[in-house]
Design an enzyme around this catalytic site. Structure first.
Site, short mmCIF file in Angstrom:
data_model
loop_
_atom_site.label_atom_id
_atom_site.label_comp_id
_atom_site.label_asym_id
_atom_site.label_seq_id
_atom_site.Cartn_x
_atom_site.Cartn_y
_atom_site.Cartn_z
N LYS A 174 -10.28 0.20 -2.07
CA LYS A 174 -10.09 -0.06 -0.65
C LYS A 174 -10.49 1.15 0.17
O LYS A 174 -9.99 2.26 -0.05
CB LYS A 174 -8.63 -0.43 -0.34
CG LYS A 174 -8.37 -0.69 1.16
CD LYS A 174 -6.96 -1.19 1.42
CE LYS A 174 -6.66 -1.29 2.91
NZ LYS A 174 -5.29 -1.79 3.18
N LYS A 183 -7.03 3.46 -2.97
CA LYS A 183 -7.32 3.39 -1.53
C LYS A 183 -7.53 4.80 -0.99
O LYS A 183 -6.80 5.72 -1.34
CB LYS A 183 -6.17 2.70 -0.80
CG LYS A 183 -6.30 2.63 0.73
CD LYS A 183 -5.11 1.92 1.34
CE LYS A 183 -5.09 2.04 2.86
NZ LYS A 183 -3.91 1.39 3.46
N ASP A 241 0.86 -1.18 0.00
CA ASP A 241 0.00 0.00 0.00
C ASP A 241 0.90 1.24 0.00
O ASP A 241 1.59 1.50 0.99
CB ASP A 241 -0.90 0.03 1.24
CG ASP A 241 -2.01 -1.02 1.21
OD1 ASP A 241 -1.90 -1.98 0.42
OD2 ASP A 241 -2.97 -0.88 1.99
#
Length: 222
Positions: A181, A152, A90
């Site tokens: 996400k 995300k 991430d």
């Protein structure tokens, strides 16, 4: 707790004070409740992967939480994480470059990190609470073009986390192959269900497994 929710959770511990004992505990909980992954600090990736083996995917963070490292540093961090056994990455974008309108820098950095992932899943954190709606839509386009796997919402370390509106916006503007996400501030089963219904594929949270554990304790007490 619905297993569909748990299986979408990246069970997360990214506090500065996180100890190995705490990381080990969330690994145990993730395995027990069959979450999608554990998301932990880079310094614990090697030890955590040796501990969980093939029982759980290990996710870590790059350029975290501010995103203002150089692309070369983010690539090095990614290569190090991969060597240590990370299954998913991430990364935080260069928010300043986005606000400068330097979209090519933002895109090329994502592509460089994706290449360093060597086939592993890459989720791109855009820190929605710091962006305008137009900037969020621009990032949907850039990430769709970059080859990254996920967009995300948040690090959980800025002014706010995921919102239902942001997930709906992402769903309307990312290409079909890009997953979503939601992360930051997801505190209830109802919230988790709504994020998934709006189009989120993953949930970055520490609270959902805690709720599941609490339900388990309460059911055992009857």
């Amino acid at each position: 707790m619905d297993q569909k929710i748990l299986s979408a959770v990246d069970h997360t511990l990214l506090t500065q004070t996180a100890t190995w004992a705490e990381v080990k505990q969330i690994c145990d909980d993730a395995v027990e409740y069959q979450t999608a992954s554990v998301c932990i600090p880079p310094s614990y990736v090697k030890r955590a992967k040796e501990y969980v083996g093939d029982r759980m995917k290990v996710c870590t963070v790059i350029g975290f939480p501010n995103g203002y490292q150089t692309a070369e540093v983010k690539v090095f961090e990614t290569e190090d994480a991969v060597r240590n056994g990370a299954d998913e990455i991430d990364m935080v974008i260069s928010i300043g470059a986005l606000k400068d309108g330097d979209y090519e820098t933002v895109k090329s950095e994502i592509q460089a990190v994706k290449a360093a992932c060597k086939g592993r899943i890459l989720k791109v954190i855009i820190e929605t609470c710091l962006l305008t709606e137009d900037e969020k839509i621009t990032m949907c386009r850039i990430i769709s073009e970059s080859g990254a796997d996920f967009i995300k919402t948040s690090t959980g370390f800025s002014k706010a986390g995921a919102t239902f509106g942001d997930i709906a916006l992402f769903k309307a503007h990312v290409d079909a192959g890009v997953k979503i996400k939601a992360a930051g501030g997801i505190g209830s089963e109802a919230d988790a269900e709504k994020f998934l219904a709006l189009g989120a594929d993953r949930l970055g949270t520490s609270r959902i497994v805690k709720l599941a554990k609490q339900e388990h304790v309460e059911s055992d007490s009857y």
